[in-house]
Design a protein around this motif. Sequence first.
Motif, mmCIF file in Angstrom:
data_model
loop_
_atom_site.group_PDB
_atom_site.id
_atom_site.type_symbol
_atom_site.label_atom_id
_atom_site.label_comp_id
_atom_site.label_asym_id
_atom_site.label_seq_id
_atom_site.Cartn_x
_atom_site.Cartn_y
_atom_site.Cartn_z
ATOM 1 N N GLY A 43 1.230 -1.202 0.152
ATOM 2 C CA GLY A 43 -0.483 -0.003 0.063
ATOM 3 C C GLY A 43 1.126 0.501 0.103
ATOM 4 N N GLY A 44 1.783 1.892 -0.720
ATOM 5 C CA GLY A 44 3.010 2.701 -0.202
ATOM 6 C C GLY A 44 3.972 2.299 0.508
ATOM 7 N N ALA A 45 4.014 1.435 1.476
ATOM 8 C CA ALA A 45 4.433 1.813 2.200
ATOM 9 C C ALA A 45 6.184 1.373 2.611
ATOM 10 N N TYR A 46 6.356 0.896 1.162
ATOM 11 C CA TYR A 46 7.863 -0.043 0.950
ATOM 12 C C TYR A 46 8.098 0.917 -0.499
ATOM 13 N N MET A 47 8.621 1.848 -0.813
ATOM 14 C CA MET A 47 8.657 2.513 -2.031
ATOM 15 C C MET A 47 10.080 2.458 -2.213
ATOM 16 N N PRO A 48 10.564 1.128 -2.791
ATOM 17 C CA PRO A 48 12.325 1.476 -3.046
ATOM 18 C C PRO A 48 12.998 2.722 -3.634
ATOM 19 N N ASP A 49 13.566 3.550 -4.156
ATOM 20 C CA ASP A 49 14.056 4.285 -4.951
ATOM 21 C C ASP A 49 14.376 3.546 -6.400
ATOM 22 N N LYS A 50 15.143 4.978 -7.254
ATOM 23 C CA LYS A 50 15.517 4.783 -9.106
ATOM 24 C C LYS A 50 16.215 3.823 -8.647
ATOM 25 N N ASP A 51 17.340 3.746 -7.935
ATOM 26 C CA ASP A 51 18.719 3.379 -7.831
ATOM 27 C C ASP A 51 18.108 1.824 -6.898
ATOM 28 N N ALA A 52 17.418 1.076 -6.750
ATOM 29 C CA ALA A 52 17.300 -0.161 -6.550
ATOM 30 C C ALA A 52 18.006 -0.672 -7.367
ATOM 31 N N VAL A 53 18.342 -1.819 -6.401
ATOM 32 C CA VAL A 53 19.287 -2.982 -7.151
ATOM 33 C C VAL A 53 19.413 -4.582 -6.885
ATOM 34 N N LEU A 54 19.326 -5.458 -7.546
ATOM 35 C CA LEU A 54 19.010 -6.595 -7.342
ATOM 36 C C LEU A 54 20.793 -7.154 -7.143
ATOM 37 N N CYS A 55 20.812 -8.154 -6.087
ATOM 38 C CA CYS A 55 22.175 -8.623 -6.376
ATOM 39 C C CYS A 55 22.115 -10.153 -5.700
ATOM 40 N N ASP A 56 23.141 -11.104 -5.559
ATOM 41 C CA ASP A 56 23.455 -12.150 -4.992
ATOM 42 C C ASP A 56 22.930 -11.677 -3.667
ATOM 43 N N LEU A 57 22.884 -13.140 -3.001
ATOM 44 C CA LEU A 57 22.050 -12.854 -0.808
ATOM 45 C C LEU A 57 23.691 -12.887 -0.425
ATOM 46 N N GLU A 58 23.553 -14.058 -1.087
ATOM 47 C CA GLU A 58 25.251 -14.511 -0.394
ATOM 48 C C GLU A 58 26.833 -13.982 -0.782
ATOM 49 N N SER A 59 26.778 -13.295 -1.733
ATOM 50 C CA SER A 59 28.091 -12.891 -2.345
ATOM 51 C C SER A 59 27.798 -11.885 -2.008
ATOM 52 N N GLY A 60 26.736 -11.162 -2.372
ATOM 53 C CA GLY A 60 26.767 -9.687 -2.153
ATOM 54 C C GLY A 60 26.723 -9.108 -4.160
ATOM 55 N N THR A 61 26.803 -9.324 -4.764
ATOM 56 C CA THR A 61 27.067 -9.391 -6.027
ATOM 57 C C THR A 61 25.949 -8.267 -6.746
ATOM 58 N N ILE A 62 26.436 -7.620 -7.355
ATOM 59 C CA ILE A 62 25.672 -6.720 -7.814
ATOM 60 C C ILE A 62 24.929 -6.860 -8.959
ATOM 61 N N TYR A 63 23.797 -7.326 -9.472
ATOM 62 C CA TYR A 63 23.662 -7.475 -11.209
ATOM 63 C C TYR A 63 23.782 -6.371 -11.961
ATOM 64 N N ASP A 64 24.230 -6.569 -13.257
ATOM 65 C CA ASP A 64 24.309 -5.501 -13.929
ATOM 66 C C ASP A 64 22.856 -5.332 -14.766
ATOM 67 N N VAL A 65 22.524 -4.044 -14.490
ATOM 68 C CA VAL A 65 21.264 -3.787 -14.912
ATOM 69 C C VAL A 65 20.720 -4.060 -16.454
ATOM 70 N N ASN A 66 21.832 -4.298 -17.834
ATOM 71 C CA ASN A 66 21.612 -4.243 -18.741
ATOM 72 C C ASN A 66 21.717 -6.416 -19.188
ATOM 73 N N SER A 67 21.870 -7.070 -18.037
ATOM 74 C CA SER A 67 22.131 -9.192 -18.353
ATOM 75 C C SER A 67 21.003 -9.392 -18.641
ATOM 76 N N PRO A 68 20.414 -10.043 -19.011
ATOM 77 C CA PRO A 68 19.025 -10.932 -18.874
ATOM 78 C C PRO A 68 19.103 -11.386 -17.443
ATOM 79 N N VAL A 69 18.090 -11.740 -17.216
ATOM 80 C CA VAL A 69 17.988 -12.802 -16.232
ATOM 81 C C VAL A 69 18.761 -14.191 -16.645
ATOM 82 N N GLU A 70 18.532 -14.347 -17.629
ATOM 83 C CA GLU A 70 19.347 -15.787 -17.924
ATOM 84 C C GLU A 70 20.613 -15.858 -18.477
ATOM 85 N N SER A 71 21.351 -15.083 -17.754
ATOM 86 C CA SER A 71 22.526 -14.780 -18.231
ATOM 87 C C SER A 71 23.654 -14.815 -16.883
#
Length: 83
Positions: A43-71
């Motif tokens: 309901g809008g309580a969680y609003m990530p900013d435009k800089d939100a990123v996905l990363c690997d939980l265990e290594s902390g590696t931030i995934y490149d936003v331009n990479s396809p998920v399959e890669s």
Amino acid sequence: MSKVMVQLDIPVTGHNYDILLPRTISVGQATKLIASFFTGMTGGAYMPDKDAVLCDLESGTIYDVNSPVESLHLKNGSKLMLI
């Protein structure tokens, strides 16, 4: 459509979720979809900013936003984090 089931941790909420990610979209698209879903779900309580990123939980590696998920070679049960 080929999808992968991943465990997504969102530290700011203290929760984790199992989600299906299409392998054919980019990491940036996946991040936007996930962020908008959780903004709506909370309901809008969680609003990530435009800089939100996905990363690997265990290594902390931030995934490149331009990479396809399959890669990322994610497997069912892979653990990701949205920060």
